[in-house]
Design a protein around this motif. Structure first.
Motif, PDB file in Angstrom:
ATOM      1  N   LEU A 159      -2.183   0.280  -5.084  1.00 40.23           N
ATOM      2  CA  LEU A 159      -0.474  -0.022  -4.984  1.00 40.23           C
ATOM      3  C   LEU A 159       0.237   1.225  -4.836  1.00 40.23           C
ATOM      4  O   LEU A 159       1.142   1.283  -4.130  1.00 40.23           O
ATOM      5  CB  LEU A 159      -0.265  -1.190  -5.960  1.00 40.23           C
ATOM      6  N   LEU A 160       0.141   1.960  -6.119  1.00 41.77           N
ATOM      7  CA  LEU A 160       0.970   3.227  -5.985  1.00 41.77           C
ATOM      8  C   LEU A 160       0.686   4.006  -4.921  1.00 41.77           C
ATOM      9  O   LEU A 160       1.769   4.542  -4.485  1.00 41.77           O
ATOM     10  CB  LEU A 160       0.431   3.796  -7.243  1.00 41.77           C
ATOM     11  N   GLN A 161      -0.468   4.292  -4.449  1.00 43.75           N
ATOM     12  CA  GLN A 161      -0.704   4.852  -3.160  1.00 43.75           C
ATOM     13  C   GLN A 161       0.033   4.251  -1.918  1.00 43.75           C
ATOM     14  O   GLN A 161       0.744   4.928  -1.199  1.00 43.75           O
ATOM     15  CB  GLN A 161      -2.260   4.960  -3.006  1.00 43.75           C
ATOM     16  N   ASP A 162       0.161   2.941  -1.880  1.00 45.83           N
ATOM     17  CA  ASP A 162       0.519   2.420  -0.594  1.00 45.83           C
ATOM     18  C   ASP A 162       2.040   2.390  -0.838  1.00 45.83           C
ATOM     19  O   ASP A 162       2.699   2.935   0.349  1.00 45.83           O
ATOM     20  CB  ASP A 162       0.318   0.628  -0.675  1.00 45.83           C
ATOM     21  N   VAL A 163       2.731   2.292  -1.975  1.00 43.19           N
ATOM     22  CA  VAL A 163       4.209   2.487  -1.980  1.00 43.19           C
ATOM     23  C   VAL A 163       4.525   3.796  -1.778  1.00 43.19           C
ATOM     24  O   VAL A 163       5.656   4.036  -1.044  1.00 43.19           O
ATOM     25  CB  VAL A 163       4.567   2.071  -3.568  1.00 43.19           C
ATOM     26  N   LEU A 164       3.732   4.953  -2.358  1.00 48.45           N
ATOM     27  CA  LEU A 164       4.170   6.217  -1.998  1.00 48.45           C
ATOM     28  C   LEU A 164       4.073   6.580  -0.639  1.00 48.45           C
ATOM     29  O   LEU A 164       4.829   7.379  -0.083  1.00 48.45           O
ATOM     30  CB  LEU A 164       3.230   7.150  -2.918  1.00 48.45           C
ATOM     31  N   GLN A 165       2.991   6.003   0.270  1.00 49.52           N
ATOM     32  CA  GLN A 165       2.974   6.463   1.351  1.00 49.52           C
ATOM     33  C   GLN A 165       3.864   5.772   2.268  1.00 49.52           C
ATOM     34  O   GLN A 165       4.435   6.353   3.307  1.00 49.52           O
ATOM     35  CB  GLN A 165       1.594   5.804   2.042  1.00 49.52           C
ATOM     36  N   GLU A 166       4.457   4.775   1.987  1.00 45.68           N
ATOM     37  CA  GLU A 166       5.707   4.066   2.665  1.00 45.68           C
ATOM     38  C   GLU A 166       6.771   4.948   2.523  1.00 45.68           C
ATOM     39  O   GLU A 166       7.557   5.041   3.483  1.00 45.68           O
ATOM     40  CB  GLU A 166       6.048   2.710   1.909  1.00 45.68           C
ATOM     41  N   GLU A 167       6.935   5.335   1.401  1.00 43.23           N
ATOM     42  CA  GLU A 167       8.098   6.252   1.331  1.00 43.23           C
ATOM     43  C   GLU A 167       8.091   7.319   1.924  1.00 43.23           C
ATOM     44  O   GLU A 167       9.071   7.837   2.681  1.00 43.23           O
ATOM     45  CB  GLU A 167       8.332   6.699  -0.247  1.00 43.23           C
ATOM     46  N   ARG A 168       6.984   8.064   1.909  1.00 44.90           N
ATOM     47  CA  ARG A 168       6.549   9.353   2.848  1.00 44.90           C
ATOM     48  C   ARG A 168       6.888   9.078   4.426  1.00 44.90           C
ATOM     49  O   ARG A 168       7.044   9.985   5.051  1.00 44.90           O
ATOM     50  CB  ARG A 168       5.447   9.884   2.432  1.00 44.90           C
ATOM     51  N   GLY A 169       6.315   7.906   4.467  1.00 43.26           N
ATOM     52  CA  GLY A 169       6.532   7.440   6.154  1.00 43.26           C
ATOM     53  C   GLY A 169       7.624   7.396   6.782  1.00 43.26           C
ATOM     54  O   GLY A 169       7.774   7.228   7.963  1.00 43.26           O
TER      55      GLY A 169
END
Length: 187
Positions: free
Chosen positions: A57-67
């Motif tokens: 979940l943390l990885q997904d949320v941070l990737q969304e932010e970076r994307g």
């Protein structure tokens, strides 16, 4: 469905709103939901599953932010109407308040997890979480002081628990805390 099963199910991107509701219930002391209590009720396998799901979940949320920035660049090349639609999607996908809430919630669960961590328990997914959170410390602006403080406290608890790679987190937490305090005191 029991509280622990419902909480475990909420720890994924698809159910992130439920996860955030559980975190709010925990913070609202008038509600009968305590993350530490739920973690204590979980067996080792359930806790490991929880940490794995939280790490994802943390990885997904941070990737969304970076994307978000990359999607904005692509939008400039498209027609005006498509850019408007994309901007709306980006805002919904990478809302900074949403990202902050998820990161804070994951930090809270990780900190509570340290309280119930048992000797001999495998915690590699929990280690992944703290690595990601630790990496965030350096990227957070001073305006994110409350979130930084929660992550720093988690690093401190990790150090005190004498867990794997404690030197990385303890030393960095100390250096970052000192640096930030000096930055705040500059005229």
């Amino acid at each position: 469905m029991s509280k622990r099963e419902a909480f475990l199910e909420s720890c994924c991107t698809e159910n992130v709103d439920d996860f955030l509701r559980f975190i709010q219930l925990h913070k609202n002391k008038t509600e009968p939901f305590d993350v530490e209590e739920v973690l204590q009720e979980m067996n080792r396998d359930q806790r490991q599953t929880l940490w794995g799901k939280l790490s994802s979940l943390l990885q997904d949320v941070l990737q969304e932010e970076r994307g978000e920035e990359g999607r904005r660049e692509e939008g400039r090349e498209e027609r005006k109407e498509e850019r408007r639609e994309e901007a709306m999607e980006v805002e919904a996908a990478a809302d900074p308040n949403h990202v902050r809430s998820v990161v804070d919630g994951v930090t809270l669960v990780a900190a509570e997890s340290l309280k119930v961590l048992q000797d001999g328990e495998t915690y590699s997914s929990l280690l992944e979480i703290i690595h990601r959170l630790h990496d965030l410390l350096e990227l957070q602006p001073v305006s994110e002081a409350p979130l930084q403080l929660h992550i720093l406290r988690l690093c401190d608890a990790w150090w005190k628990k004498d867990l794997k790679e404690k030197e990385t987190f303890g030393r960095s937490a100390m250096i970052i805390a000192l640096t930030k305090s000096f930055d705040l005191k500059k005229p």
